[in-house]
Write an enzyme that holds these catalytic residues in place. Structure first.
Site, PDB file in Angstrom:
ATOM      1  N   LYS A  20      16.609  24.592  14.154  1.00 51.53           N
ATOM      2  CA  LYS A  20      15.619  24.249  14.139  1.00 51.53           C
ATOM      3  C   LYS A  20      15.118  24.007  12.754  1.00 51.53           C
ATOM      4  CE  LYS A  20      11.210  23.781  16.652  1.00 51.53           C
ATOM      5  NZ  LYS A  20      10.444  24.368  17.699  1.00 51.53           N
TER       6      LYS A  20
ATOM      7  N   SER B 207       8.431  25.577  23.867  1.00 48.15           N
ATOM      8  CA  SER B 207       8.851  24.631  23.084  1.00 48.15           C
ATOM      9  C   SER B 207      10.400  24.850  23.092  1.00 48.15           C
ATOM     10  CB  SER B 207       8.266  24.618  21.627  1.00 48.15           C
ATOM     11  OG  SER B 207       7.226  24.260  21.750  1.00 48.15           O
TER      12      SER B 207
ATOM     13  N   SER C  49       8.461  21.533  21.293  1.00 46.14           N
ATOM     14  CA  SER C  49       8.874  20.807  19.984  1.00 46.14           C
ATOM     15  C   SER C  49       9.980  20.943  19.473  1.00 46.14           C
ATOM     16  CB  SER C  49       7.925  21.572  19.141  1.00 46.14           C
ATOM     17  OG  SER C  49       8.247  22.990  19.003  1.00 46.14           O
TER      18      SER C  49
END
Lengths: 95, 496
Positions: free
Chosen positions: B79, B178, B154
């Site tokens: 990420k 997330s 997210s």
């Protein structure tokens, strides 16, 4: 909970955010809605409840005050917007 | 052409160790997959091709030399919230669009030392603030199961990339759901560990008392392998817990006889914002399978859980407003053009560098922490957080794990909630309490429902555990995955 335009301007100033005049009204309405959601907290009486500061009640560790990293100024300043002679440059603060 | 993308990390690792495939071959295969497919998904912000191939080459040498760690040569995506030395780390923001990190996050370092090859950096909501991946400066990510719907957020880029098998696995972070919510929306397996289990050093901070990194993969056994590499004490994170890391793969096959599963009655409700009926049917089928495997289902109460969302929207914005004060346009990141004085430099760099959702949260946090409001907001929220966490402690005296849906509905359409922050916040209603309490939780795929987009979409079931019981969660998830094949299903468009 309804925030007025002037309050939003004050909050933006405290947060160091330059918010366009056209956007203030929509922020005022969004922030008011969020604060309405947050108001639900008041439904519960929390008198005497200890606030939780760490999820598993752990205490912050302290370490010896010794040097653990070497000087990497040039590398760190290579990603800065503006530097000169090892200094970060900003607009003139003192006349 | 071998279909390496249909192989789990567990399988790929065995193939690498046996010399059936080289890491360079595998890395090139996934880089090609990204190049050929990601224009549809937008799941990557940066593909670090050159670095990946040179890491892969080094891994092949280690594999040849023998005794290489289990993950050696396995390509993984990170990420874009994790700092990666020499590679852009944008956190999904214009503010960090030009930021080339001068160091590695501990998670990145740990995984590299475990032999993982980094394919690139995945798209995400700006500063991890969002539940749909629509707040990214780099544009929204699409859900591989239906390109009109969101992948969740997210960690939406990581979830979409794994779901479409553009990467065999990825890392994510979870502040209010997330990892679990996008894992549920994209039909993959995701784990948020106990707060403090994985180091936060080098992970761009959003809400420091809630943020936690974890694996996102195809299965529980893959997540166990990844967590083995990610977890561990780190002196550089003062909230990291000094506790031995067990072998998370060791107990995967333990039988579930006598397992006590708690079902919180507050989560199994259809009232306002509650669970969609089709989602409920799928969840109940999964619970029945657990019962048939010897588990006992017990109704429990988490009476303060309804306060999770309001409490979160005080704690998270308050901490974010403090954390994001470091972005000043002076030391790194975006700086506005021609600032007329120092204040103009600060306020315009921040006003132009941050997107609307980030600015909203900074303002909510600034307001909550401002003079005269601290007790009514932050202190009150921290008190309620204690009550929420006590609910879990009581529950774990009766049960081993708690199960519930991961989300009230399946993936929603792009744009459906982007104009209504509060509606967006409520999509995390089932995941937030876990972060407030700091306990570990997973989401695993348990079927499909047609709840939202008019198309059958993955349903995720959440499994929550007591502090540091990651191995138990992985065991419970793995045993289900031995009986079902939901986790091996691929979206039609990305099968080949």
């Amino acid at each position: 909970m309804s925030l007025e335009v002037d309050e939003v301007k004050k909050i933006a100033k405290l947060a160091c955010l330059n918010v366009a005049e056209d956007d203030i009204q929509s922020y005022a309405s969004n922030l008011s809605n969020i604060l309405d959601l947050v108001e639900q907290m008041n439904a519960v009486d929390t008198a005497g409840v200890t606030p939780m500061s760490h999820p598993i009640e752990a205490v912050q560790r302290l370490r010896e005050d010794i040097v653990t990293d070497f000087n990497r100024r040039d590398e760190f300043q290579a990603i800065a917007p503006l530097t000169e002679d090892g200094l970060y440059l900003v607009p003139k603060v003192i006349e | 052409m071998s279909m390496y993308h249909t192989r789990s990390v567990t399988e790929l690792s065995a193939m690498l160790q046996a010399g059936e495939v080289s890491s360079v071959e595998l890395t090139r295969y996934f880089l090609d997959r990204i190049n050929n497919n990601d224009d549809k998904l937008n799941s990557f912000i940066t593909v670090s091709e050159e670095m990946a191939l040179s890491q892969a080459k080094a891994c092949d040498e280690k594999l040849k030399a023998g005794n290489a760690p289990a993950l050696t040569g396995v390509p993984v995506a990170h990420k874009d919230i994790f700092c990666t030395h020499g590679v852009k780390t944008s956190c999904g923001s214009k503010m960090l669009d030009n930021f080339i990190s001068p160091y590695d996050a501990t998670v990145v370092k740990n995984m590299r030392e475990a032999g993982v090859v980094m394919l690139g950096k995945t798209n995400m909501d700006e500063f991890a603030m969002g539940s749909s991946n629509e707040t990214s400066y780099y544009g929204p990510v699409k859900n591989p199961w239906n390109l009109d719907t969101v992948p969740g957020g997210s960690s939406g880029g990581s979830a979409a990339a794994v779901s479409a098998r553009l990467a065999p696995a990825a890392t994510g972070t979870d502040t209010g759901g997330s990892i679990r919510q996008p894992a549920a929306f994209c039909g993959i397996t995701g784990l948020k560990p106990t707060y403090g289990r994985v180091s936060r050093f080098g992970m761009v901070a959003f809400a420091s008392s809630l943020d936690q990194a974890g694996p996102m993969g195809q299965s529980a056994s893959d997540c166990a392998l990844l967590l083995n590499a990610m977890a561990g004490f780190d002196e550089k994170d003062s909230t990291c817990i000094e506790k031995d890391v067990p072998d998370y793969s060791a107990d995967l096959d333990k039988p579930l006889n006598g397992l006590r599963i708690g079902l919180p009655k507050e989560y199994f409700t259809h009232s306002d914002g509650g669970m969609n009926a089709e989602v409920e049917t799928v969840i109940k089928t999964a619970l029945e399978l657990y019962r048939s495997m010897g588990a006992e289902l017990v109704e429990i109460e988490l009476p303060n859980s309804s306060l999770s969302v309001p409490v979160y929207y005080v704690v998270a914005p308050a901490e974010c407003s403090a954390n994001l004060s470091r972005f000043d346009g002076v030391r790194y990141g975006y700086r506005c053009e021609n600032p007329k004085d120092l204040n103009d430099l600060y306020t315009r760099s921040r006003g132009e560098g941050f997107g609307a959702e980030v600015q909203r949260r900074i303002m909510v946090g600034t307001y909550a922490l401002s003079s005269g409001y601290y007790d009514a907001y932050y202190l009150k929220a921290q008190q309620l957080r204690h009550l929420i966490s006590d609910d879990f402690k009581k529950a774990y005296q009766q049960v081993d794990v708690i199960m519930a849906p991961a989300t009230p509905e399946t993936a929603f359409n792009l744009g459906a909630k982007s104009d209504d922050p509060v509606a967006m916040y409520l999509s995390d209603i089932y995941t937030i309490a876990v972060n407030l309490a700091g306990i570990p939780a997973m989401s695993i795929p348990v079927g499909f429902a047609n709840s939202n987009s008019g198309k059958s979409m993955p349903v995720g079931m959440q499994i929550m555990g007591n502090y540091f019981k990651e191995a138990k969660l992985l065991n419970v998830a793995h045993m289900y995955q031995q009986q079902t094949d939901w986790h091996t299903r691929l979206p039609e468009e990305f099968k080949a």
